[in-house]
Design an enzyme around this catalytic site. Structure first.
Site, PDB file in Angstrom:
ATOM      1  CB  ALA A 129     -37.022  50.211 -10.357  1.00  0.00           C
ATOM      2  CB  ALA A 131     -31.539  47.909  -7.327  1.00  0.00           C
ATOM      3  CB  SER A 132     -26.583  47.075  -6.615  1.00  0.00           C
ATOM      4  OG  SER A 132     -27.238  46.536  -5.488  1.00  0.00           O
ATOM      5  CB  ALA A 134     -32.892  42.521  -8.812  1.00  0.00           C
ATOM      6  CD  GLN A 135     -33.230  44.849 -15.623  1.00  0.00           C
ATOM      7  OE1 GLN A 135     -32.175  45.489 -15.586  1.00  0.00           O
ATOM      8  NE2 GLN A 135     -33.787  44.486 -16.770  1.00  0.00           N
ATOM      9  CB  VAL A 136     -38.751  46.158 -10.730  1.00  0.00           C
ATOM     10  CG1 VAL A 136     -40.250  45.893 -10.625  1.00  0.00           C
ATOM     11  CG2 VAL A 136     -38.049  45.787  -9.427  1.00  0.00           C
ATOM     12  CE  LYS A 153     -35.384  42.896  -6.026  1.00  0.00           C
ATOM     13  NZ  LYS A 153     -35.463  43.214  -4.582  1.00  0.00           N
ATOM     14  CG  ASP A 288     -32.460  49.460   1.017  1.00  0.00           C
ATOM     15  OD1 ASP A 288     -31.804  50.484   1.292  1.00  0.00           O
ATOM     16  OD2 ASP A 288     -32.461  48.938  -0.106  1.00  0.00           O
TER      17      ASP A 288
END
Length: 512
Positions: A129, A131-132, A134-136, A153, A288
Site C-alpha cells: 500500500a 499513501a501520500s 508513507a508506504q507499507v 510502515k 480516516d
C-alpha cells in the site's frame, strides 16, 4: 511569509488550471472576485482535459501537486460550505492512492532508524500500500519471540521538507483569500489550513501513530465488533512503524465479503456503532475511515481498522453537543438542538432560539417517514452546518475531522448494507451516553473535572502570591511606603476570599 511561498502558490494555481480543476469550482454561488479569477485561470486549461470526468480532473491535479495537496483535498471534502456540494463529493473519493517510492531504499531507512533491530525484520515484500506520506511492506519479525508476520510502515524520504514548504504556501493562499474576499472570513480558511498543518505534523511522526494505537486499544479493550493491530515498539521510530499483520477481508469488496460468509448487515452496524461509541463515549476516534483502511474479520464478523495517522478528539462539551444534536434529530426535539448551540456558544446570544429551532425543523422533518436507505446522517449534519451561516455561527475547526469522519463512515456502511437504518442504530449509543452523562456518575465525573481544575489553579496560586509579594516589596523599597504590612495583609485576604469564591463556583457548576 517568504516570497517562495507565493511562487509555490502560483505554481499550484497553474497546475489546477492546466488540469481543468478550476472548471469544477466555477459556481454561480462564488463571490464575484473568485468567479472572475477562476474564469481567467481557465484560459490555461488543456483542451483534452475537458473530455475527462470531474473526479479524474481534480484527483489528477492534486496527485500532481503532491502529498500535501492530496491531504488538503481530503480536508476540503468535509467543507461543502466552502467548495460546494458537487466539489466536496468529488473530493470525497480521494483516498491517498499514490505511486510507491523505490523499495530499494527501505533497508537503508530501516537500518538508520532502528539500528541493529532492523536486522530482525526479514523477508520484506514489495509495497502492499502507498499513501501520500508513507508506504507499507509485509515482513517477518524474527526475534526472541519467534517469527511473526508484521506490517512495516515507512515514511517517504524527504516528505517532511515537502510538507513544510507546501503548508507555508497554503497559509499564504488562505490569508490572501481572507484579504481579497472578506465574506470568506466567516469560514476561517486560515484555521482550516492550521487544522491540516497540525494533523500533518502529527502524521509525520510515526511514534505518535503508535501511541494513538496504544491509547485506542485501551479504550476498546472491553468492546466487541471492532479490532486494531498491536504495536511492536522495539521496531518503531519516528519514520518507521511496525505492527501486527492483519489477515482479513477488505470491506470495499462485497463479493469477497459474501464469499467469506460475513453478515454484511451486522458488519455495517458494527462499523457505525463503533465509530459513534469512540466519538461520543471516548472522545477519541479514527478520523480516516475510508474503505482502504477497513477490513472484515470472518471469525468475528467484526471490523478491523488500520492506519491511525489521523485521529480526532472531542472534549466533554463537544461530545455532549454531538450527542444532543443526534438525539434531538432522532426524537424530533429541535429546540433541544437549538439550545445546545446557544449554550456552548456556537451561535451568538443575540440570535433567536425559536427561529433557529424552526430552521432545524426544516432540516429534520423531511427525514422522518422516509425509507431508512434514504435518510442520511451526513446530509443532515451538512445541512445543519450550512444553515448556521444565517445565524452567524462560525466554522468550528475542532469539528472538521468529525464531520469528515461521519461522511466516510456513513458512506462505507451504506456501501456494505444499502438498507442501513442510520438513526435506529445510533439511538442506543447516543441515548446510553446521555443517560450516563446526566446521571449520578456523569455528574460525579463533571465534578471531578472541576475539582481537578481547582487543584491545578490552587497549585499555581502560591507562586502567584509570592511574585505579588515580591513586587510589593520592590515597590515598598522604592517608595518607602509605611503601608507595606497592610498591603500584604490585604493581598492575603483577597487570595483566600478568591479561593473561597472559586470553590463555591465549582460546587454550583457541579450542581451539588
Amino acid at each position: 511569509m517568504s516570497l517562495a511561498a507565493y511562487f509555490r502558490l502560483l505554481r499550484t494555481g497553474f497546475v489546477l488550471a492546466r488540469e481543468g480543476a478550476l472548471a469544477i469550482m466555477d459556481s454561480p454561488a462564488l463571490p464575484p472576485v473568485l468567479k472572475a479569477g477562476i474564469r481567467l485561470g481557465r484560459i490555461l486549461e488543456r483542451p483534452e482535459v475537458r473530455r475527462s470526468g470531474r473526479v479524474e480532473r481534480l484527483t489528477r491535479a492534486l496527485n500532481r501537486l503532491g502529498p500535501t495537496y492530496v491531504k488538503f483535498g481530503q480536508t476540503l471534502a468535509t467543507r461543502p460550505d466552502i467548495v460546494g456540494a458537487a466539489v466536496a463529493a468529488d473530493l470525497a473519493v480521494l483516498q491517498d492512492k499514490m505511486e510507491p517510492f523505490d523499495p530499494a531504499l527501505v533497508p537503508g531507512i530501516l537500518a538508520e532508524a532502528l539500528g541493529t533491530k532492523a536486522a530482525q525484520l526479514v523477508e520484506l515484500s514489495p509495497p502492499v500500500a502507498a499513501a501520500s506520506i508513507a508506504q507499507v511492506h509485509k515482513a517477518v519479525l524474527a526475534d526472541d519471540g519467534g517469527r511473526r508476520t508484521v506490517a512495516v510502515k515507512v515514511l517517504r524520504p524527504g516528505v517532511e521538507e515537502r510538507f513544510r514548504a507546501d503548508i507555508e504556501s497554503q497559509y499564504a493562499g488562505a490569508r490572501l483569500a481572507e484579504t481579497l474576499v472578506p465574506s470568506l472570513r466567516r469560514l476561517r480558511p486560515v484555521d482550516v489550513v492550521a487544522t491540516l498543518d497540525r494533523s500533518a505534523r502529527l502524521e509525520l511522526d510515526l511514534r505518535m501513530e503508535a501511541a494513538a494505537i496504544s491509547q485506542f486499544a485501551d479504550n476498546i479493550k472491553g468492546d466487541t465488533g471492532f479490532a486494531i493491530p498491536t504495536v511492536h515498539w522495539d521496531h518503531t521510530a519516528q519514520n518507521v512503524l511496525t505492527t501486527s499483520w492483519i489477515d482479513a477481508v477488505p470491506v470495499r469488496d462485497n463479493a469477497l465479503l459474501e464469499a467469506a460468509g460475513i453478515d454484511r448487515k451486522a458488519l455495517a452496524a458494527n462499523l457505525l456503532q463503533s465509530f459513534l461509541r469512540h466519538a461520543i463515549r471516548d472522545g477519541f476516534f479514527h478520523a480516516d475511515l475510508h474503505p482502504g483502511n477497513l477490513f472484515a474479520d470472518p471469525a468475528t464478523n467484526g471490523i478491523v481498522a488500520v492506519d491511525f495517522g489521523i485521529m480526532g478528539r472531542l472534549s466533554r462539551h463537544e461530545r455532549r453537543f454531538l450527542a444532543d444534536i443526534l438525539y434531538g434529530f432522532i426524537t424530533r426535539d429541535y429546540r433541544r438542538i437549538a439550545e445546545r448551540h446557544f449554550e456552548i456558544g456556537y451561535v451568538p446570544r443575540h440570535q433567536s432560539v425559536d427561529e433557529f429551532a424552526l430552521a432545524l425543523r426544516a432540516i429534520g422533518e423531511p427525514q422522518h417517514g422516509r425509507n431508512a436507505a434514504d435518510i442520511s446522517m451526513a446530509r443532515v449534519l451538512g445541512q445543519l452546518f450550512t444553515t448556521t451561516e444565517l445565524f452567524e455561527m462560525k466554522t468550528r475547526p475542532e469539528l472538521i475531522l468529525l464531520q469528515k469522519s461521519m461522511v466516510l463512515v456513513e458512506g462505507v456502511s451504506r456501501a456494505i448494507d444499502p438498507e442501513l437504518d442510520i438513526w435506529t442504530l445510533s439511538e442506543p449509543i447516543v441515548a446510553d451516553w446521555l443517560r450516563r452523562s446526566a446521571g449520578p456518575l456523569g455528574r460525579l465525573e463533571a465534578f471531578r473535572e472541576h475539582v481537578d481544575t481547582a487543584v491545578e489553579t490552587f497549585g499555581r496560586l502560591p507562586a502567584i502570591v509570592d511574585k505579588a509579594e515580591a513586587a510589593l516589596d520592590d515597590y515598598d523599597r522604592e517608595k518607602r511606603s509605611p503601608r507595606r504590612r497592610f498591603d500584604r495583609f490585604m493581598l492575603l485576604v483577597g487570595f483566600w476570599l478568591g479561593a473561597a469564591a472559586a470553590l463555591a463556583l465549582i460546587w454550583r457548576l457541579a450542581g451539588l
